[in-house]
Write a protein that holds these residues in place. Structure first.
Motif, short mmCIF file in Angstrom:
data_model
loop_
_atom_site.label_atom_id
_atom_site.label_comp_id
_atom_site.label_asym_id
_atom_site.label_seq_id
_atom_site.Cartn_x
_atom_site.Cartn_y
_atom_site.Cartn_z
N ARG A 159 18.15 0.06 26.98
CA ARG A 159 19.01 1.02 27.67
C ARG A 159 20.18 1.34 26.75
O ARG A 159 20.45 0.60 25.82
N GLU A 160 20.90 2.39 27.09
CA GLU A 160 22.12 2.73 26.35
C GLU A 160 23.37 2.53 27.19
O GLU A 160 24.44 2.99 26.85
N GLY B 214 21.59 12.85 30.56
CA GLY B 214 21.97 11.78 29.63
C GLY B 214 21.02 10.60 29.78
O GLY B 214 21.45 9.47 29.95
N GLY C 187 19.09 8.99 27.78
CA GLY C 187 18.99 7.94 26.77
C GLY C 187 17.53 7.54 26.56
O GLY C 187 16.63 8.38 26.68
N ASP D 143 18.76 14.94 27.25
CA ASP D 143 19.69 14.20 26.38
C ASP D 143 19.93 15.02 25.11
O ASP D 143 19.13 15.86 24.73
N PHE E 179 16.60 9.21 21.00
CA PHE E 179 16.38 8.63 22.34
C PHE E 179 15.20 9.33 23.02
O PHE E 179 14.39 8.69 23.69
N ASP F 147 22.37 19.95 26.42
CA ASP F 147 23.77 19.55 26.48
C ASP F 147 24.23 19.53 27.94
O ASP F 147 24.13 20.56 28.63
N MET F 148 24.74 18.39 28.38
CA MET F 148 25.18 18.29 29.78
C MET F 148 26.36 19.22 30.10
O MET F 148 26.65 19.49 31.25
N GLU G 34 22.76 7.97 35.08
CA GLU G 34 23.26 6.59 35.01
C GLU G 34 24.10 6.41 33.75
O GLU G 34 23.63 6.62 32.64
N GLY G 35 25.36 6.05 33.97
CA GLY G 35 26.26 5.73 32.87
C GLY G 35 26.53 6.87 31.90
O GLY G 35 26.85 6.62 30.74
C1 LIG Z 1 25.86 5.56 27.92
S1 LIG Z 1 24.37 6.43 27.53
C2 LIG Z 1 23.41 6.23 29.02
C3 LIG Z 1 21.93 6.42 28.78
C4 LIG Z 1 21.00 6.12 29.95
N1 LIG Z 1 21.29 6.90 31.11
C5 LIG Z 1 21.04 4.64 30.28
O1 LIG Z 1 21.63 4.27 31.30
O2 LIG Z 1 20.46 3.87 29.51
C6 LIG Z 1 24.87 8.11 27.57
C7 LIG Z 1 23.80 9.09 27.12
O3 LIG Z 1 24.32 10.42 27.17
C8 LIG Z 1 23.84 11.13 26.02
N2 LIG Z 1 24.77 12.24 25.73
C9 LIG Z 1 25.98 12.21 25.12
N3 LIG Z 1 26.54 13.43 25.09
C10 LIG Z 1 25.66 14.26 25.69
C11 LIG Z 1 25.67 15.65 25.98
N4 LIG Z 1 26.71 16.42 25.67
N5 LIG Z 1 24.61 16.18 26.63
C12 LIG Z 1 23.54 15.41 26.97
N6 LIG Z 1 23.49 14.07 26.74
C13 LIG Z 1 24.52 13.51 26.10
C14 LIG Z 1 23.78 10.09 24.94
O4 LIG Z 1 22.90 10.51 23.90
C15 LIG Z 1 23.29 8.88 25.71
O5 LIG Z 1 21.90 8.82 25.74
#
Ligand SMILES: C[S@@+](CC[C@H](N)C(=O)[O-])C[C@H]1O[C@@H](n2cnc3c(N)ncnc32)[C@H](O)[C@@H]1O
Length: 250
Positions: A18-19, A47, A49, A69, A74, A97-98, A114-115
């Motif tokens: 997980r991330e 997101g 991951g 993501d 990932f 992009d979120m 999540e997260g």
């Molecule tokens: C803390 S990790 C959580 C990953 C996953 N949900 C988990 O719980 O294992 C945050 C994730 O958001 C992604 N992320 C960061 N900026 C982003 C963006 N602008 N748009 C989409 N995803 C993004 C990262 O690549 C990463 O995979």
């Protein structure tokens, strides 16, 4: 934000289960709170991951999941798991992009994250993603939250420096209501799932990386940053944690 990270960061953050902290039991617990979903719900996992929760959501829902993501490696890791688990007809990994989600209004029954909502911001994410929901749609997110009000100075300083937008449960519930949702429930992610699926695998990597990169200043800085983060949680996990917020649009 992801482009500014030092290169060595990705040596630690690759191939992890997980991330961020989480576990399948908590994903299941939150999903089971969603009532009257269509037979094949449309779900957006923002997101995602490496996608541990995406795989669990696919098994629970048998619906149509878009796993979004920004970071291609990932998505590649997730694609491999999707093949192994034979879920190619359920999960579609998408690079996106979120901050600018390119799906039309009402496209999903559930938006899940999540997260990761902290990246756009809890309030902004809830407000912007609302339009993506079909009638009676749900948003489920986990968000770093203060669990107590009497935090010692050391943890207060560290967390507010790392994540200035952190709020208490009561403050986040207010944000939920203000953003046009009804909170169905909230629960704290168990401490164990921080260790089993996130910090444990990171610690296992850190010890070997430390031996290999002891002469590289940038690498050692990144390692130390992770060690401090982990030590803070070891010491202060009573004071902050990830809270799942399960919401439905009003
Ligand atoms: C803390 S990790 C959580 C990953 C996953 N949900 C988990 O719980 O294992 C945050 C994730 O958001 C992604 N992320 C960061 N900026 C982003 C963006 N602008 N748009 C989409 N995803 C993004 C990262 O690549 C990463 O995979």
């Amino acid at each position: 934000m992801i482009d500014n990270l030092p290169k060595f960061f990705w040596k630690i953050h690759s191939g992890l289960p997980r991330e961020g902290p989480g576990d399948n039991e908590s994903t299941r617990k939150a999903y089971e709170m969603l009532k009257n979903l269509p037979e094949k719900p449309r779900i957006l996992d923002v997101g995602c991951g490496p996608g541990m929760q995406t795989i669990e959501l696919a098994k629970l829902s048998r619906g149509q999941i878009v796993a979004l993501d920004f970071h291609k490696p990932f998505l590649e890791q997730l694609k491999e798991t999707i093949q192994e688990e034979e879920l190619t007809d359920i999960i579609k990994p998408v690079k996106g992009d979120m901050f600018n989600i390119e799906y039309s209004d009402g496209s999903f029954n559930v938006v899940w994250s999540e997260g990761a909502i902290y990246i756009i911001g809890f309030e902004k994410g809830l407000q912007e993603w609302r339009r993506l929901l079909a009638s009676k749609g749900y948003v489920v997110v986990s968000e770093l939250t203060w669990l107590r009000h009497d935090m010692p100075e050391e943890v207060n300083e560290y967390i507010t420096h790392e994540y200035p937008a952190i709020k208490t449960l009561e403050e986040n519930i207010e944000v939920v209501q203000k953003s046009g949702y009804r909170l169905l429930d909230s629960f704290v992610l168990p401490v164990k799932s921080w260790w089993d699926n996130y910090y444990g695998p990171i610690e296992a990597k850190l010890s070997s990386l430390k031996a290999r990169y002891s002469d590289y200043e940038e690498a050692m800085q990144v390692i130390t940053m992770h060690e401090i983060e982990i030590e803070m949680f070891r010491k202060y996990s009573d004071y902050y944690g990830y809270v799942f917020y399960v919401m439905q649009i009003e």
